[in-house]
Design a protein around this motif. Structure first.
Motif, PDB file in Angstrom:
ATOM      1  N   CYS A   1      51.068  85.774  16.051  1.00 19.16           N
ATOM      2  CA  CYS A   1      52.139  86.306  15.733  1.00 19.16           C
ATOM      3  C   CYS A   1      53.078  86.731  17.252  1.00 19.16           C
ATOM      4  CB  CYS A   1      52.455  87.742  14.860  1.00 19.16           C
ATOM      5  SG  CYS A   1      51.688  87.339  13.263  1.00 19.16           S
ATOM      6  N   SER A   2      52.654  85.910  18.273  1.00 18.21           N
ATOM      7  CA  SER A   2      52.984  86.135  19.715  1.00 18.21           C
ATOM      8  C   SER A   2      54.421  85.620  19.932  1.00 18.21           C
ATOM      9  CB  SER A   2      52.120  85.838  20.497  1.00 18.21           C
ATOM     10  OG  SER A   2      51.579  84.563  20.379  1.00 18.21           O
ATOM     11  N   TYR A   3      54.808  84.664  18.877  1.00 16.42           N
ATOM     12  CA  TYR A   3      56.167  83.859  19.089  1.00 16.42           C
ATOM     13  C   TYR A   3      57.221  84.576  18.270  1.00 16.42           C
ATOM     14  CZ  TYR A   3      52.742  80.552  21.125  1.00 16.42           C
ATOM     15  OH  TYR A   3      51.698  80.069  21.862  1.00 16.42           O
ATOM     16  N   LYS A   4      58.554  84.721  19.102  1.00 20.97           N
ATOM     17  CA  LYS A   4      59.680  85.139  18.192  1.00 20.97           C
ATOM     18  C   LYS A   4      60.480  83.995  17.708  1.00 20.97           C
ATOM     19  CE  LYS A   4      61.102  89.452  20.344  1.00 20.97           C
ATOM     20  NZ  LYS A   4      62.228  90.204  21.042  1.00 20.97           N
ATOM     21  N   CYS A   5      60.904  84.267  16.507  1.00 20.95           N
ATOM     22  CA  CYS A   5      61.614  83.122  15.694  1.00 20.95           C
ATOM     23  C   CYS A   5      63.107  82.968  16.606  1.00 20.95           C
ATOM     24  CB  CYS A   5      62.115  83.672  14.187  1.00 20.95           C
ATOM     25  SG  CYS A   5      60.787  83.928  13.386  1.00 20.95           S
ATOM     26  N   SER A   6      63.527  81.642  16.527  1.00 19.81           N
ATOM     27  CA  SER A   6      64.586  81.470  17.199  1.00 19.81           C
ATOM     28  C   SER A   6      65.759  82.244  17.041  1.00 19.81           C
ATOM     29  CB  SER A   6      65.001  79.797  17.044  1.00 19.81           C
ATOM     30  OG  SER A   6      66.348  79.688  17.408  1.00 19.81           O
ATOM     31  N   GLU A   7      66.811  82.602  17.716  1.00 18.68           N
ATOM     32  CA  GLU A   7      68.173  83.293  17.276  1.00 18.68           C
ATOM     33  C   GLU A   7      68.850  82.606  16.393  1.00 18.68           C
ATOM     34  OE1 GLU A   7      70.605  81.915  21.085  1.00 18.68           O
ATOM     35  OE2 GLU A   7      70.109  83.803  21.185  1.00 18.68           O
ATOM     36  N   GLY A   8      68.524  81.253  16.496  1.00 16.95           N
ATOM     37  CA  GLY A   8      69.284  80.292  15.513  1.00 16.95           C
ATOM     38  C   GLY A   8      68.718  80.517  13.845  1.00 16.95           C
ATOM     39  N   CYS A   9      67.556  81.344  13.590  1.00 14.13           N
ATOM     40  CA  CYS A   9      67.194  81.171  12.547  1.00 14.13           C
ATOM     41  C   CYS A   9      67.986  82.245  11.590  1.00 14.13           C
ATOM     42  CB  CYS A   9      65.738  81.674  12.524  1.00 14.13           C
ATOM     43  SG  CYS A   9      64.573  80.419  13.106  1.00 14.13           S
ATOM     44  N   PHE A  10      68.062  81.936  10.202  1.00  6.59           N
ATOM     45  CA  PHE A  10      69.129  82.793   9.295  1.00  6.59           C
ATOM     46  C   PHE A  10      68.280  84.239   9.256  1.00  6.59           C
ATOM     47  CE2 PHE A  10      71.797  79.902   6.827  1.00  6.59           C
ATOM     48  CZ  PHE A  10      72.989  80.563   6.828  1.00  6.59           C
ATOM     49  N   PHE A  11      69.087  85.221   9.405  1.00  5.70           N
ATOM     50  CA  PHE A  11      68.406  86.724   9.570  1.00  5.70           C
ATOM     51  C   PHE A  11      67.307  86.855  10.437  1.00  5.70           C
ATOM     52  CE2 PHE A  11      69.857  85.607   5.022  1.00  5.70           C
ATOM     53  CZ  PHE A  11      71.124  86.250   5.275  1.00  5.70           C
ATOM     54  N   GLY A  12      67.090  85.908  11.548  1.00  5.47           N
ATOM     55  CA  GLY A  12      66.096  85.915  12.463  1.00  5.47           C
ATOM     56  C   GLY A  12      64.652  85.819  11.866  1.00  5.47           C
ATOM     57  N   ARG A  13      64.585  85.040  10.666  1.00 11.43           N
ATOM     58  CA  ARG A  13      63.520  85.050   9.815  1.00 11.43           C
ATOM     59  C   ARG A  13      62.915  83.404   9.945  1.00 11.43           C
ATOM     60  NH1 ARG A  13      64.409  88.543   4.542  1.00 11.43           N
ATOM     61  NH2 ARG A  13      64.508  90.558   5.669  1.00 11.43           N
ATOM     62  N   CYS A  14      61.623  83.292  10.154  1.00 10.78           N
ATOM     63  CA  CYS A  14      60.953  81.949  10.212  1.00 10.78           C
ATOM     64  C   CYS A  14      59.552  81.735   9.484  1.00 10.78           C
ATOM     65  CB  CYS A  14      60.846  81.334  11.703  1.00 10.78           C
ATOM     66  SG  CYS A  14      59.790  82.348  12.475  1.00 10.78           S
ATOM     67  N   GLU A  15      59.194  80.596   9.200  1.00  5.77           N
ATOM     68  CA  GLU A  15      57.936  80.444   8.600  1.00  5.77           C
ATOM     69  C   GLU A  15      57.006  80.840   9.705  1.00  5.77           C
ATOM     70  OE1 GLU A  15      54.716  78.975   6.835  1.00  5.77           O
ATOM     71  OE2 GLU A  15      54.910  78.093   8.656  1.00  5.77           O
ATOM     72  N   LYS A  16      56.005  81.512   8.935  1.00  3.96           N
ATOM     73  CA  LYS A  16      55.210  82.382   9.878  1.00  3.96           C
ATOM     74  C   LYS A  16      53.781  81.591  10.578  1.00  3.96           C
ATOM     75  CE  LYS A  16      56.773  86.420   8.046  1.00  3.96           C
ATOM     76  NZ  LYS A  16      57.578  87.030   8.796  1.00  3.96           N
ATOM     77  N   SER A  17      53.724  80.185  10.224  1.00  2.54           N
ATOM     78  CA  SER A  17      52.736  79.641  11.002  1.00  2.54           C
ATOM     79  C   SER A  17      53.315  78.633  11.904  1.00  2.54           C
ATOM     80  CB  SER A  17      51.931  78.828  10.109  1.00  2.54           C
ATOM     81  OG  SER A  17      52.465  77.973   9.023  1.00  2.54           O
ATOM     82  N   THR A  18      54.566  78.034  11.589  1.00  2.02           N
ATOM     83  CA  THR A  18      55.340  76.895  12.533  1.00  2.02           C
ATOM     84  C   THR A  18      56.214  77.399  13.095  1.00  2.02           C
ATOM     85  OG1 THR A  18      56.478  76.228  10.535  1.00  2.02           O
ATOM     86  CG2 THR A  18      54.139  75.296  10.682  1.00  2.02           C
ATOM     87  N   GLY A  19      56.932  78.505  12.672  1.00  2.00           N
ATOM     88  CA  GLY A  19      58.334  78.833  13.405  1.00  2.00           C
ATOM     89  C   GLY A  19      59.540  78.076  12.618  1.00  2.00           C
ATOM     90  N   SER A  20      59.546  77.248  11.655  1.00  2.00           N
ATOM     91  CA  SER A  20      60.629  76.410  11.400  1.00  2.00           C
ATOM     92  C   SER A  20      61.408  77.366  10.331  1.00  2.00           C
ATOM     93  CB  SER A  20      59.883  75.065  10.344  1.00  2.00           C
ATOM     94  OG  SER A  20      59.177  75.599   9.412  1.00  2.00           O
TER      95      SER A  20
END
Length: 209
Positions: free
Chosen positions: A114-133
């Motif tokens: 969990c050392s990577y931040k989801c992209s600022e382009g993700c809805f609500f700043g949330r992403c898939e926990k393993s891949t970041g998609s």
């Protein structure tokens, strides 16, 4: 025979003669005592190594560790054999698996640790926990929504997977990332190729000369 006085000795040697070799023992030695030849000693709590010259990690429970290797049981928020690594700020409650550092991610983070931040382009700043998609908010595209749509896209919006879009006047290309030539009438050009009708003083397919 020559006689010696105190001034013939260095201050350091005088110090050793006065206080003994214990002056060279590590601060980690129990009672400040060590072997006079090797410097090895029994360690007091919080130190490890042959000469007890290393401090246990701040991540060790009660600051204590195994006297020869420095390994220890980790307190919450640390991992590794010597508990010398901090769990990622993306871990739930700041806790992680004690040997590997893996953890359950809080919203906004992804990866094994969990050392990577989801992209600022993700809805609500949330992403898939393993891949970041993630699902992209308007103005972004890509698997992780990490790319911005071109400024040439209508309303700044584009196709979420490829970045292609409908071009506003003055731009052309699949992603509307190219500006029409200043030689084009009214600054407008054909949206896919950039070709245009030239104003006086310019020539070429795109009126760029």
């Amino acid at each position: 025979m020559m006689s010696l006085t105190l001034k013939d000795f260095s201050p350091f040697l005088i110090f050793l003669l006065a206080y003994g070799c214990s002056a060279l023992c590590s601060e980690g030695c129990l009672y400040g005592r060590c072997d006079r030849i090797t410097g090895s000693c029994a360690c007091r709590d919080g130190y490890f190594g042959t000469r007890c010259s290393y401090k246990c990690s701040e991540g060790c429970f009660f600051g204590r560790c195994e006297k020869s290797t420095g390994s220890c049981a980790c307190r919450d928020g640390y991992f590794g054999t010597k508990c010398s690594y901090k769990c990622s700020e993306g871990c739930f409650f700041g806790r992680c698996e004690k040997s590997t550092g893996s953890c359950a991610c809080r919203d906004g983070y992804f990866g094994t640790k969990c050392s990577y931040k989801c992209s600022e382009g993700c809805f609500f700043g949330r992403c898939e926990k393993s891949t970041g998609s993630c699902a992209c908010r308007d103005g972004y595209f890509g698997t992780k929504c990490s790319y911005k749509c071109s400024e040439g896209c209508f309303f700044g919006r584009c196709e979420k997977s490829t970045g292609s879009c409908a071009c506003r006047d003055g731009y052309f290309g699949t992603r509307c990332s190219y500006k029409c030539s200043e030689g084009c009438f009214f600054g407008r050009c054909e949206k896919s190729t950039g070709s245009c009708a030239c104003r006086d003083g310019y020539f070429g397919t795109r009126c760029s000369y």
